[in-house]
Design a protein around this motif. Structure first.
Motif: not given
Length: 158
Positions: A132-154
């Motif tokens: 998430x660091x450096x991203x802005x409101x409205x950005x969709x980001x793929x986050x790597x978690x121990x449980x797999x990838x997760x798509x989030x929107x700020x």
């Protein structure tokens, strides 16, 4: 000589560590010494589990004191960057929604020394924060978690 690791943290986080250090030095240390004294009075130390337990606790307390002193000595206070309030940064709280239709979650991004996910504070070294660091409101980001990838929107940054 090795370069000491910096510990980024908020002013409040540093104060909390200083309070814990004071407690460990003035209260816990004395409690452990008293436990050792009582355990010694039981006699033979070679088969004295109370003594062994108290000595282990003493080692833990002294180790924690050393760790806290190091973190406080090498603390780098996070100064809020008001010039770019639209971007996720250390010291800010970010609210995001897991896609496609998850609930909103909010986390303050702090240094590893004061991270506590149960209180909504995640380390800047965590996979979520790194994504998430450096991203802005409205950005969709793929986050790597121990449980797999997760798509989030700020959704919000404050």
């Amino acid at each position: 000589m090795a370069v000491e690791k910096e510990f980024p943290m908020t002013k409040e986080g540093k104060e909390k560590l200083e309070q814990e250090l004071e407690y460990m030095k003035t209260v816990r240390r004395k409690e452990v010494v008293e436990r050792i004294k009582i355990a010694r009075s039981f006699g033979d130390l070679s088969e004295n589990s109370e003594y062994d337990s108290a000595k282990e606790e003493q080692a833990f307390v002294e180790g924690r004191i050393t760790t806290l002193e190091n973190m406080i000595r090498n603390a780098k206070i996070i100064v809020e960057d008001t010039s770019n309030s639209n971007s996720v940064a250390l010291g800010k709280t970010v609210t995001f929604q897991e896609l496609p239709n998850g609930e909103e979650e909010s986390y303050a991004i702090v240094g590893s020394a004061e991270a506590d996910p149960f209180e909504g504070k995640i380390s800047n070294d965590s996979p979520i924060a790194k994504s998430l660091l450096g991203k802005q409101v409205g950005d969709e980001v793929t986050v790597q978690t121990p449980g797999g990838e997760m798509q989030v929107k700020i959704v919000k940054i404050k």
